[in-house]
Motif scaffolding. Structure first.
Motif, mmCIF file in Angstrom:
data_model
loop_
_atom_site.group_PDB
_atom_site.id
_atom_site.type_symbol
_atom_site.label_atom_id
_atom_site.label_comp_id
_atom_site.label_asym_id
_atom_site.label_seq_id
_atom_site.Cartn_x
_atom_site.Cartn_y
_atom_site.Cartn_z
ATOM 1 N N ARG A 7 -63.942 10.925 18.230
ATOM 2 C CA ARG A 7 -62.936 11.481 19.147
ATOM 3 C C ARG A 7 -61.570 10.835 18.916
ATOM 4 N NH1 ARG A 7 -65.491 10.544 23.688
ATOM 5 N NH2 ARG A 7 -64.254 8.708 24.209
ATOM 6 N N ARG A 11 -58.024 12.817 17.861
ATOM 7 C CA ARG A 11 -56.745 12.660 18.561
ATOM 8 C C ARG A 11 -55.640 12.243 17.586
ATOM 9 N NH1 ARG A 11 -56.926 13.337 23.883
ATOM 10 N NH2 ARG A 11 -58.855 12.915 25.056
ATOM 11 N N ASN A 20 -53.322 12.464 25.757
ATOM 12 C CA ASN A 20 -54.547 13.042 26.319
ATOM 13 C C ASN A 20 -54.334 14.471 26.816
ATOM 14 O OD1 ASN A 20 -55.886 10.615 25.822
ATOM 15 N ND2 ASN A 20 -55.329 9.786 27.815
ATOM 16 N N TYR A 21 -53.668 15.279 25.981
ATOM 17 C CA TYR A 21 -53.449 16.689 26.330
ATOM 18 C C TYR A 21 -54.793 17.383 26.560
ATOM 19 C CZ TYR A 21 -51.676 21.473 25.941
ATOM 20 O OH TYR A 21 -51.361 22.781 26.180
ATOM 21 N N PHE A 22 -55.761 17.047 25.710
ATOM 22 C CA PHE A 22 -57.120 17.548 25.891
ATOM 23 C C PHE A 22 -57.977 16.446 26.501
ATOM 24 C CE2 PHE A 22 -55.666 20.061 22.160
ATOM 25 C CZ PHE A 22 -55.708 21.317 22.749
ATOM 26 N N THR A 23 -58.933 16.835 27.313
ATOM 27 C CA THR A 23 -59.816 15.853 27.943
ATOM 28 C C THR A 23 -60.871 15.381 26.946
ATOM 29 O OG1 THR A 23 -61.416 17.491 28.731
ATOM 30 C CG2 THR A 23 -59.508 17.021 30.160
ATOM 31 N N ASN A 24 -61.473 14.241 27.252
ATOM 32 C CA ASN A 24 -62.574 13.750 26.418
ATOM 33 C C ASN A 24 -63.721 14.751 26.391
ATOM 34 O OD1 ASN A 24 -61.231 11.411 25.769
ATOM 35 N ND2 ASN A 24 -62.337 10.120 27.237
ATOM 36 N N ASP A 25 -63.977 15.390 27.537
ATOM 37 C CA ASP A 25 -65.073 16.360 27.597
ATOM 38 C C ASP A 25 -64.839 17.518 26.629
ATOM 39 O OD1 ASP A 25 -66.482 14.915 29.439
ATOM 40 O OD2 ASP A 25 -65.845 16.087 31.171
ATOM 41 N N GLU A 26 -63.593 17.961 26.507
ATOM 42 C CA GLU A 26 -63.295 19.055 25.576
ATOM 43 C C GLU A 26 -63.562 18.621 24.142
ATOM 44 O OE1 GLU A 26 -59.787 21.807 27.340
ATOM 45 O OE2 GLU A 26 -59.298 19.668 27.230
#
Length: 284
Positions: A7, A11, A20-26
């Motif tokens: 991950r 990034r 963190n434009y996208f979440t970790n879950d995404e």
């Protein structure tokens, strides 16, 4: 390379303008999807599964993660694959009700069919004493009907054993085949797992940041490339995304070639079996 490191790599490659434009879950979802597609196209993950034969039963369910079958064994005997034309020929001869030791198998629609069907159930006995979660042997009522080594099931746990006496299984390996080692009390049923299957498996979900893909480490960047392409598409950077898709496809091709050279018999043994192809597990 574990999920957390993957991950971080994604990034860095995406170079997010906003932290963190996208979440970790995404990212985790896209990385898992990349693992699934990579395995679906290259099939480098093997898994073992077993079952217990039942009198007059021909059809056995397989785990949903099964993509292809490499080999099937009944006790020590390797069964020969049978295609549907052969099966229908047997059916036309009214021979499907024949019983005996299995000699052939069919893999169809995520199910295993054995021919001929068994005339008796797999061997069973009962525990004579309780079993702790770490025990490596177990005393039973009568182990005479079981092979010298193999697998057994007690409640929901599958166990391997390397030796036996008339009343004991020894050299236990606990919680195999994705089952969980647990305690068992006396008088619980012990069932022989006389059907053994070697299968190519769908990739298991990476559920923790410490989890790593099950395929060779030299290909751990493949899901990173896949997730990076998805993130860039979400940013509407389509030309950049195409480049990362190309890198992913190149790694898939490299893995296919490498695995074919290293395991040439693996593919010839299953070339006529059902599988997920690129059209089934395409890019999203």
């Amino acid at each position: 390379m574990n999920r957390g490191t993957q991950r971080t790599e994604v990034r860095a490659f995406v170079n997010e303008e906003t932290a963190n434009y996208f979440t970790n879950d995404e990212f985790n979802r896209w990385l898992n999807r990349g693992c699934e597609i990579f395995v679906g196209r290259t099939q480098p993950v093997e898994a073992n599964y077993s079952d217990s034969s039942v009198k007059n039963k021909q059809e056995y369910d397989l785990p949903g993660r099964c993509l292809k079958i490499k080999a099937v064994y009944w006790e020590d005997d390797k069964l020969q694959p049978m295609d549907w034309r052969q099966y229908l020929s047997v059916q036309g001869d009214n021979d499907l009700d024949q019983t005996g030791d299995p000699e052939n198998y069919i893999f169809w629609n995520k199910k295993l069919y054995l021919y001929p069907r068994r005339a008796t159930d797999a061997s069973t006995t009962t525990t004579s004493a309780s079993l702790t979660v770490s025990a490596t042997s177990i005393v039973v009522g009568d182990a005479s009907g079981f092979p010298e080594f193999g697998k057994i099931k007690i409640e929901s746990e599958v166990l391997g054993y390397t030796a036996k006496t008339a009343t004991k299984f020894t050299g236990l390996t606990r919680g195999i085949e994705a089952s969980t080692a647990t305690t068992h009390i006396a008088a619980k049923t012990v069932t022989e797992r006389d059907i053994s299957i070697v299968m190519y498996s769908r990739h298991a979900t990476l559920s923790a940041d410490t989890d790593s893909p099950a395929f060779p480490e030299e290909y751990h960047l493949a899901p990173v490339y896949f997730a990076t392409a998805i993130a860039l598409k979400k940013h509407k950077k389509f030309n950049e995304a195409k480049e990362w898709e190309r890198l992913f496809d190149e790694m898939v091709s490299e893995a296919k070639k490498d695995l074919t050279v290293k395991n040439r018999d693996k593919y010839s043994a299953v070339k006529n079996e059902e599988s997920y192809g690129e059209n089934d597990l395409g890019m999203i």
